[in-house]
Structure formats: C-alpha cells, structure tokens
Design an enzyme around this catalytic site. Structure first.
Site, PDB file in Angstrom:
ATOM      1  CG  HIS A  45      28.849   6.789  -7.533  1.00  0.00           C
ATOM      2  ND1 HIS A  45      28.985   6.316  -6.241  1.00  0.00           N
ATOM      3  CD2 HIS A  45      27.736   6.192  -8.038  1.00  0.00           C
ATOM      4  CE1 HIS A  45      28.000   5.470  -5.980  1.00  0.00           C
ATOM      5  NE2 HIS A  45      27.221   5.386  -7.042  1.00  0.00           N
TER       6      HIS A  45
ATOM      7  CE  LYS B 223      26.304   9.416  -5.583  1.00  0.00           C
ATOM      8  NZ  LYS B 223      24.909   9.840  -5.741  1.00  0.00           N
TER       9      LYS B 223
END
Length: 258
Positions: A146, A150
C-alpha cells in the site's frame, strides 16, 4: 428510490475525500453530514464539518466510516442509540474491538469489510476454496503493498484473506496468525500464515495469497489502480444495507457468494 441521507466520518482522510467525490456524482445519495475528530471551521460541498455527536447524525440514514478503531466504536455507540445503519471500512481492530462491533450489530445494521472491492472479495472467496481443497502439505503466506501513508499493517484486506485461509481449513483465524513482516524483500512460509507488508509511494493496493507444497506454488492476486473502486463499493454497501435488519454483514453477503 428516495435518496439516502449520508454521513461520512473521517471526511478529510484519503477515503473520506474520495467518498465525498463519489457520493456527489451518485443520484442515490444526499450528503448531509461530514465529521472529523478535531473541530474545524470549514465547509466542504456546502456542509460544515462537525464532530461525532447525536445532533450530527440525527438526520442521517447511513454513516460510512473510514477512520480508526477508537473513532469507529464512538460512532457505533451513537448510531446504536439513534438506530442508524453503519458501513465500516476502518481496519486494524483488536479482537476485543471486533467483539464490541458484534454486540452493536444486535441493535443496528452494520456492514463491515476490510476491502470494499468486488475483485478483492472474489479473491477471498477463491482463497477459501483453494485452502479447503489443498491438503496440509501446502503452507501459505500473504503479501500486500500500500501507499506510504498507510499506518496499520498487515492491511485489513490481508487479514481478511488470512481469515479466508483459516475458514478453508475450518480453523480459528487468531490461532493461525504467524509472523508479520514490514518492507521485506523476501519472507518465509510457515506452519502458520506469515504476512509481509510493503509501504511505498502511492500504491493503491496489491494483495497476493501464496500456497506452496515445496514442489509447486499457487498464487492468487489482485491489484487496484483507482481509489474510486473502494468508494463505489462503500456506496453500493450503503444502498444494500438500507433495507437490512440489525446484524453484522459483509461484502460477501452483498455479492451473494455462497
């Protein structure tokens, strides 16, 4: 169909902003409330930002929540009192927090998903089938990547896929969680499910489930390119949830996967 009065919590987050954009172009919704954890004298789409209170959610039908676990539970407490429906896209819950969500679902309708994508939920379904079909010679592990912003790892989606493996083996998920690696080039298979999380650049989302017998490797994967994929899924969940009785639902229920 009468428009759904929608509230979005965590409206200044990456998903919150995307949800505002997607809901404005979706004729099924009327955006009535936007919330953030800290009070801000600011308007978005003509709506003044507020905090999570009874008054804020009084005129809503469905609340979509992409925040953090503490905030989600705060919203559920209010929603339970007001009998509002909640779509949860927040991840990173502890087992205790998961149990609290289950308790709230006895009073209100909740759809909770670690990922709102059709493709990812199909991937979980296929993961369950593969896990159930393969014997104990096959060890498994999960990779995910990601964007650098994040914070939690493994991702909620990776954990969801891990539950798919556990369900396929008819085992409790928390009993089969292995090691959790961050930003490793390579990571091993184990007797339990090992996870490796990559955080880099602006990656929207990549997930891969691997099974190995030592003689062959089976890979199931999914890659997302556009964040609207998730907001569109969350809005579909809100439409579907509107008519449901109290209970804890998932995207699998919405998609009618058996």
């Amino acid at each position: 169909m009468k428009k759904i009065n929608l509230a979005i919590s965590g409206c200044l987050g990456r998903m919150g902003k995307q949800l505002i954009k997607s809901s404005k172009s979706n004729n099924n919704f009327k955006l009535v409330a936007l919330t953030e954890s800290k009070p801000l004298n600011k308007k978005i789409a003509g709506i003044k930002l507020s905090q999570n209170t009874d008054q804020t959610f009084e005129n809503t039908d469905v609340i979509i929540d992409f925040t953090v676990p503490k905030c989600t539970l705060e919203i559920l407490k209010i929603a339970s009192k007001l009998k509002k429906k909640v779509v949860i896209g927040t991840t990173g819950f502890s087992q205790k927090e998961e149990n609290s969500i289950k308790k709230y679902s006895k009073q209100i309708s909740i759809l909770k998903a670690g990922n709102m994508s059709l493709g990812v939920n199909l991937l979980m379904y296929l993961t369950e089938i593969a896990s159930k079909s393969l014997n104990d010679e096959y060890l498994s592990k999960i990779f995910e990547a990601h964007h650098k912003h994040k914070k939690d790892y493994p991702s909620g989606t990776a954990l969801m896929l891990g539950k798919g493996i556990a369900n396929g083996k008819d085992k409790k998920f928390y009993s089969v969680i292995g090691k959790k690696f961050l930003n490793k080039k390579n990571f091993p298979y184990g007797e339990k499910i090992n996870f490796n999380s990559i955080r880099k650049g602006e990656v929207v989302g990549e997930h891969e489930v691997l099974f190995s017998s030592g003689k062959e490797i089976i890979k199931l994967n999914h890659e997302a390119f556009d964040r609207a994929l998730y907001s569109d899924g969350a809005l579909s969940a809100a439409i579907w949830l509107r008519t449901k009785k109290p209970g804890l639902y998932s995207m699998r229920d919405l998609l009618n996967f058996k």
